[in-house]
Design a protein around this motif. Sequence first.
Motif, PDB file in Angstrom:
ATOM      1  N   GLU A 189      57.175  -2.334  35.938  1.00 56.83           N
ATOM      2  CA  GLU A 189      56.421  -3.335  35.928  1.00 56.83           C
ATOM      3  C   GLU A 189      56.937  -4.512  36.569  1.00 56.83           C
ATOM      4  OE1 GLU A 189      55.727  -3.891  31.397  1.00 56.83           O
ATOM      5  OE2 GLU A 189      54.050  -2.492  31.095  1.00 56.83           O
ATOM      6  N   ARG A 190      58.578  -4.434  36.557  1.00 55.31           N
ATOM      7  CA  ARG A 190      59.342  -5.606  37.225  1.00 55.31           C
ATOM      8  C   ARG A 190      59.197  -5.155  38.900  1.00 55.31           C
ATOM      9  NH1 ARG A 190      64.907  -5.459  33.658  1.00 55.31           N
ATOM     10  NH2 ARG A 190      64.087  -5.911  32.219  1.00 55.31           N
ATOM     11  N   MET A 191      59.374  -3.728  38.862  1.00 58.36           N
ATOM     12  CA  MET A 191      58.854  -4.037  40.441  1.00 58.36           C
ATOM     13  C   MET A 191      57.203  -4.373  41.361  1.00 58.36           C
ATOM     14  SD  MET A 191      59.814  -2.377  43.516  1.00 58.36           S
ATOM     15  CE  MET A 191      59.477  -2.114  44.831  1.00 58.36           C
ATOM     16  N   ALA A 192      56.175  -3.756  40.375  1.00 60.30           N
ATOM     17  CA  ALA A 192      55.431  -4.393  40.733  1.00 60.30           C
ATOM     18  C   ALA A 192      55.074  -6.194  40.560  1.00 60.30           C
ATOM     19  CB  ALA A 192      54.330  -3.845  39.723  1.00 60.30           C
ATOM     20  N   ALA A 193      55.428  -6.788  39.948  1.00 60.34           N
ATOM     21  CA  ALA A 193      55.827  -7.962  39.125  1.00 60.34           C
ATOM     22  C   ALA A 193      56.496  -8.595  40.774  1.00 60.34           C
ATOM     23  CB  ALA A 193      56.396  -8.521  38.415  1.00 60.34           C
ATOM     24  N   CYS A 194      57.390  -8.062  41.230  1.00 59.59           N
ATOM     25  CA  CYS A 194      57.955  -8.489  42.276  1.00 59.59           C
ATOM     26  C   CYS A 194      57.343  -8.578  43.673  1.00 59.59           C
ATOM     27  CB  CYS A 194      59.677  -7.664  42.443  1.00 59.59           C
ATOM     28  SG  CYS A 194      60.610  -8.650  44.211  1.00 59.59           S
TER      29      CYS A 194
ATOM     30  N   ASN B 238      56.751 -10.338  51.936  1.00 59.53           N
ATOM     31  CA  ASN B 238      58.282 -10.184  52.091  1.00 59.53           C
ATOM     32  C   ASN B 238      58.972  -9.402  50.407  1.00 59.53           C
ATOM     33  OD1 ASN B 238      58.313 -12.022  54.364  1.00 59.53           O
ATOM     34  ND2 ASN B 238      58.406 -13.633  52.340  1.00 59.53           N
ATOM     35  N   GLN B 239      58.670  -8.640  50.115  1.00 58.18           N
ATOM     36  CA  GLN B 239      58.454  -7.405  49.069  1.00 58.18           C
ATOM     37  C   GLN B 239      59.689  -6.836  49.757  1.00 58.18           C
ATOM     38  OE1 GLN B 239      55.575  -4.942  48.046  1.00 58.18           O
ATOM     39  NE2 GLN B 239      54.759  -4.532  50.118  1.00 58.18           N
ATOM     40  N   PHE B 240      59.960  -6.033  51.557  1.00 57.16           N
ATOM     41  CA  PHE B 240      60.755  -5.096  51.303  1.00 57.16           C
ATOM     42  C   PHE B 240      62.204  -5.834  51.814  1.00 57.16           C
ATOM     43  CE2 PHE B 240      56.501  -3.666  53.171  1.00 57.16           C
ATOM     44  CZ  PHE B 240      56.652  -2.333  52.340  1.00 57.16           C
TER      45      PHE B 240
ATOM     46  N   ASN C 298      63.013  -9.210  49.941  1.00 56.72           N
ATOM     47  CA  ASN C 298      63.592  -9.944  48.661  1.00 56.72           C
ATOM     48  C   ASN C 298      63.229  -8.720  47.544  1.00 56.72           C
ATOM     49  OD1 ASN C 298      63.187 -11.912  50.407  1.00 56.72           O
ATOM     50  ND2 ASN C 298      61.522 -12.799  49.138  1.00 56.72           N
ATOM     51  N   CYS C 299      62.805  -7.632  47.441  1.00 53.06           N
ATOM     52  CA  CYS C 299      62.474  -6.791  46.524  1.00 53.06           C
ATOM     53  C   CYS C 299      63.441  -5.573  46.229  1.00 53.06           C
ATOM     54  CB  CYS C 299      61.512  -6.009  45.787  1.00 53.06           C
ATOM     55  SG  CYS C 299      59.898  -7.511  45.560  1.00 53.06           S
ATOM     56  N   ALA C 300      64.718  -5.768  47.528  1.00 51.85           N
ATOM     57  CA  ALA C 300      65.128  -4.576  46.941  1.00 51.85           C
ATOM     58  C   ALA C 300      66.079  -3.817  46.241  1.00 51.85           C
ATOM     59  CB  ALA C 300      66.377  -4.877  48.759  1.00 51.85           C
ATOM     60  N   LYS C 301      66.622  -5.081  45.573  1.00 55.33           N
ATOM     61  CA  LYS C 301      67.372  -4.145  44.818  1.00 55.33           C
ATOM     62  C   LYS C 301      66.740  -3.826  43.261  1.00 55.33           C
ATOM     63  CE  LYS C 301      68.876  -8.056  41.476  1.00 55.33           C
ATOM     64  NZ  LYS C 301      69.437  -8.972  40.801  1.00 55.33           N
ATOM     65  N   GLU C 302      65.682  -4.115  43.407  1.00 55.39           N
ATOM     66  CA  GLU C 302      64.304  -3.204  42.417  1.00 55.39           C
ATOM     67  C   GLU C 302      64.067  -2.333  42.928  1.00 55.39           C
ATOM     68  OE1 GLU C 302      63.679  -6.706  42.891  1.00 55.39           O
ATOM     69  OE2 GLU C 302      64.047  -8.295  41.115  1.00 55.39           O
ATOM     70  N   MET C 303      63.660  -1.819  44.108  1.00 58.30           N
ATOM     71  CA  MET C 303      63.579  -0.501  44.420  1.00 58.30           C
ATOM     72  C   MET C 303      64.711   0.393  44.070  1.00 58.30           C
ATOM     73  SD  MET C 303      61.244  -2.021  47.962  1.00 58.30           S
ATOM     74  CE  MET C 303      59.828  -1.834  48.664  1.00 58.30           C
ATOM     75  N   GLU C 304      66.148   0.028  44.862  1.00 55.30           N
ATOM     76  CA  GLU C 304      66.947   0.234  44.678  1.00 55.30           C
ATOM     77  C   GLU C 304      66.953   1.077  42.766  1.00 55.30           C
ATOM     78  OE1 GLU C 304      71.449   0.228  44.715  1.00 55.30           O
ATOM     79  OE2 GLU C 304      70.456  -0.628  45.758  1.00 55.30           O
ATOM     80  N   LEU C 305      66.664   0.084  42.018  1.00 57.09           N
ATOM     81  CA  LEU C 305      66.777   0.356  40.380  1.00 57.09           C
ATOM     82  C   LEU C 305      65.753   0.980  40.235  1.00 57.09           C
ATOM     83  CD1 LEU C 305      68.658  -0.588  38.108  1.00 57.09           C
ATOM     84  CD2 LEU C 305      66.784  -2.238  37.794  1.00 57.09           C
ATOM     85  N   LEU C 306      64.341   1.582  40.619  1.00 56.75           N
ATOM     86  CA  LEU C 306      63.807   2.327  40.351  1.00 56.75           C
ATOM     87  C   LEU C 306      64.022   3.604  40.775  1.00 56.75           C
ATOM     88  CD1 LEU C 306      61.095   2.509  39.169  1.00 56.75           C
ATOM     89  CD2 LEU C 306      59.685   1.595  41.358  1.00 56.75           C
ATOM     90  N   ALA C 307      64.570   3.418  42.184  1.00 54.48           N
ATOM     91  CA  ALA C 307      64.401   5.039  42.482  1.00 54.48           C
ATOM     92  C   ALA C 307      65.825   5.173  41.681  1.00 54.48           C
ATOM     93  CB  ALA C 307      64.711   4.870  44.097  1.00 54.48           C
ATOM     94  N   GLN C 308      66.886   4.796  41.140  1.00 50.77           N
ATOM     95  CA  GLN C 308      68.183   5.459  40.364  1.00 50.77           C
ATOM     96  C   GLN C 308      67.212   6.088  38.952  1.00 50.77           C
ATOM     97  OE1 GLN C 308      70.786   2.584  39.919  1.00 50.77           O
ATOM     98  NE2 GLN C 308      71.977   2.444  42.250  1.00 50.77           N
ATOM     99  N   VAL C 309      66.883   4.865  38.555  1.00 48.52           N
ATOM    100  CA  VAL C 309      65.753   5.510  36.951  1.00 48.52           C
ATOM    101  C   VAL C 309      65.213   6.642  37.050  1.00 48.52           C
ATOM    102  CG1 VAL C 309      64.525   4.318  35.233  1.00 48.52           C
ATOM    103  CG2 VAL C 309      66.095   2.776  36.177  1.00 48.52           C
TER     104      VAL C 309
END
Length: 171
Positions: A108-113, A120-122, A124-135
């Motif tokens: 949900e955080r990733m979708a909100a970002c 510019n999502q790629f 500015n949302c790199a940190k959320e993408m990486e966290l989603l991939a890890q989780v």
Amino acid sequence: MPEDHDWEAYKVPPTRTPVSERTTSVPNPVNFFQSAFSYVLDAPVTFVREWIERWQSKNKFYYYHQKFRRVPDLSQCLDGDYLCYYEAEAQWRRDRMVDQEIVEIVRERMAACKQREGPNQFQNCAKEMELLAQVTKAYQDRYGDLGYHGNARTCLMKQKHRMMEERKAAQ
């Protein structure tokens, strides 16, 4: 504009609803039923409810999530200890639900970002993408191919097989 209006110049139009004039001495049954309902049903219920609210305001109860104590893992249970098996299974199910909620919150955080950042999502949302991939990788590693009817024993066997494959790959 003057404070006092000239009521004679601007007359209020007459109302269209006629004034009801009572011509009978028989009481209105609607008024009787309203007062009977008020005294018979509404007043006692309101009194009891207010009494309960006064009593509860003295003793405040705070509701939090239920906290369970951690139980031994299935690998720590003795042979034939069915109560330990059951508790380990219940603990595993709670852990799985918590992990599912964690994945859902990160998603949900990733979708909100993505919604917030737009094109510019790629960047500015790199940190959320990486966290989603890890989780999601951690969730997939632990619960991946178990299916809906997975349980603690099959999850433990899956982890054991994965560890054995990692040892073989290391050698």
